[in-house]
Design a protein around this motif. Sequence first.
Motif, PDB file in Angstrom:
ATOM      1  N   HIS A  34       0.854  -1.187   0.000  1.00 52.09           N
ATOM      2  CA  HIS A  34       0.000   0.000   0.000  1.00 52.09           C
ATOM      3  C   HIS A  34       0.893   1.241   0.000  1.00 52.09           C
ATOM      4  N   ASP A  70       0.937   5.756  -0.448  1.00 52.80           N
ATOM      5  CA  ASP A  70       0.162   6.999  -0.455  1.00 52.80           C
ATOM      6  C   ASP A  70       1.120   8.173  -0.303  1.00 52.80           C
ATOM      7  N   TYR A  80      -1.411  -1.361  -4.082  1.00 52.30           N
ATOM      8  CA  TYR A  80      -2.670  -0.650  -3.894  1.00 52.30           C
ATOM      9  C   TYR A  80      -2.387   0.835  -3.672  1.00 52.30           C
ATOM     10  N   SER A  81      -3.164   1.691  -4.358  1.00 55.73           N
ATOM     11  CA  SER A  81      -3.037   3.144  -4.210  1.00 55.73           C
ATOM     12  C   SER A  81      -4.419   3.760  -4.341  1.00 55.73           C
ATOM     13  N   ASP A  82      -4.650   4.874  -3.621  1.00 51.43           N
ATOM     14  CA  ASP A  82      -5.954   5.546  -3.748  1.00 51.43           C
ATOM     15  C   ASP A  82      -5.922   6.657  -4.787  1.00 51.43           C
ATOM     16  N   GLN A 129      -6.293   7.650  -8.367  1.00 46.13           N
ATOM     17  CA  GLN A 129      -6.803   7.132  -9.640  1.00 46.13           C
ATOM     18  C   GLN A 129      -5.932   7.584 -10.808  1.00 46.13           C
ATOM     19  N   GLN A 186      -6.399   0.458  -7.908  1.00 51.45           N
ATOM     20  CA  GLN A 186      -6.844   1.685  -7.259  1.00 51.45           C
ATOM     21  C   GLN A 186      -7.973   1.352  -6.287  1.00 51.45           C
ATOM     22  N   PRO A 194     -10.501   2.831  -2.743  1.00 49.85           N
ATOM     23  CA  PRO A 194     -11.003   4.048  -2.097  1.00 49.85           C
ATOM     24  C   PRO A 194     -10.069   4.488  -0.971  1.00 49.85           C
ATOM     25  N   ARG A 195     -10.107   5.776  -0.667  1.00 53.61           N
ATOM     26  CA  ARG A 195      -9.205   6.321   0.354  1.00 53.61           C
ATOM     27  C   ARG A 195      -9.427   5.671   1.719  1.00 53.61           C
ATOM     28  N   GLU A 221     -10.071   2.685   2.385  1.00 53.85           N
ATOM     29  CA  GLU A 221      -9.410   1.383   2.454  1.00 53.85           C
ATOM     30  C   GLU A 221      -7.890   1.519   2.470  1.00 53.85           C
ATOM     31  N   ASN A 222      -7.389   2.731   2.378  1.00 58.76           N
ATOM     32  CA  ASN A 222      -5.948   2.989   2.391  1.00 58.76           C
ATOM     33  C   ASN A 222      -5.565   3.828   3.610  1.00 58.76           C
ATOM     34  N   ASP A 248      -2.240   6.195   4.560  1.00 54.83           N
ATOM     35  CA  ASP A 248      -2.560   7.621   4.516  1.00 54.83           C
ATOM     36  C   ASP A 248      -2.127   8.301   5.809  1.00 54.83           C
TER      37      ASP A 248
END
Length: 352
Positions: free
Chosen positions: A15, A17, A77-79, A81, A118, A120-121, A123-124, A128
Amino acid sequence: MEGEGAEVVPQWRVHTDGSSNRQAGGAGVVLHTLKGDKIECIIRLDFPMTNHEAEYEALVAGLDLIRAAGAENMVVYSDSQVVTSQVNGDYECKNGRMKKYLEKVKGQINGLQIKFVQIPREENECVDRLAKSASAEYMPVPDQVLSFVQTSSLIDEVMSVQEIDNENNWTTPLVSYLRDVVLPDGKDAARKLKVRASRFVLIKEVLYKRGFSRPYLRCLGPEEADYIMREVHEGICGNYSGVQSLVNKLIRTGYYWPTMQNDAQTYVKACGKCQRFGNNVRQPSEELTPMMAPWPFAQWGLDIMGPFPTEIRYGIPRVLVSDKEKQLDNNAFRDFCLELGIKNHYSSTAHP
């Protein structure tokens, strides 16, 4: 069923961010190993950047960590897009700096089995939190978390000055003066350039505008400005905003050029969707009628309403105010009001 019985290959989960504010930027990375261990890392980014650049810095840092750990099969995984879609090839990357980051990422994933997703925020949230912690004024470092400080962008060593060779580029004299102390001919022109240059700074061969209450704004030439304005106005994060809203959003995003107000006005006027669906007044003008009531309930606003309770009565009003719908603007209704001594006043449609 196709795929039944196929062996499921274990994958690392990564993950990433990025976060950017006027103090600094931050990158957060969380690695989940095949054995279920979790490795957390925060990187403070001590140089000016945009949010998209911070997202790419976090992604590159995550790829560096998983390569160092020896992972070969993973899901990232990244939020963001924009970043995820550019890496997957769904969006075309046109900005010069974004292209450099994208090339950096493609070079790192060469030979790896990797998938970019991608999410949702919300889930990250774990990563974050790390990114925001790294970009805080005083960076707290939790126990058992790797921490680094990065003083320059990963792509600045291969970046050239933006559009310096363009004679019509407004940044050319500023960069020439700040980098090589080159002044134009003429005493007045040289003095004006010195005064103007005091509001700018050159960092890693990139021109930024100083701000009193905001971080440095990256200065753009004509081609970059056109691309950024189009992305902010109608791109993945665009909302077809008006002129002033578009300019404010460009500044909040971290960009500047001297003609951005006029350019935004010209661009919005040429946008077909803004002209068709914008909040523009298209009704013909109407003569305004003063609406004054000498006593309570002497004048009523009227539209199609009801049914009304019969228990409450206020008497016959002196004036009825309504819009110009046919139900209330016809001979029968006018005769009815005339018999009761009621005057009819009409307002614009839908505003009685």
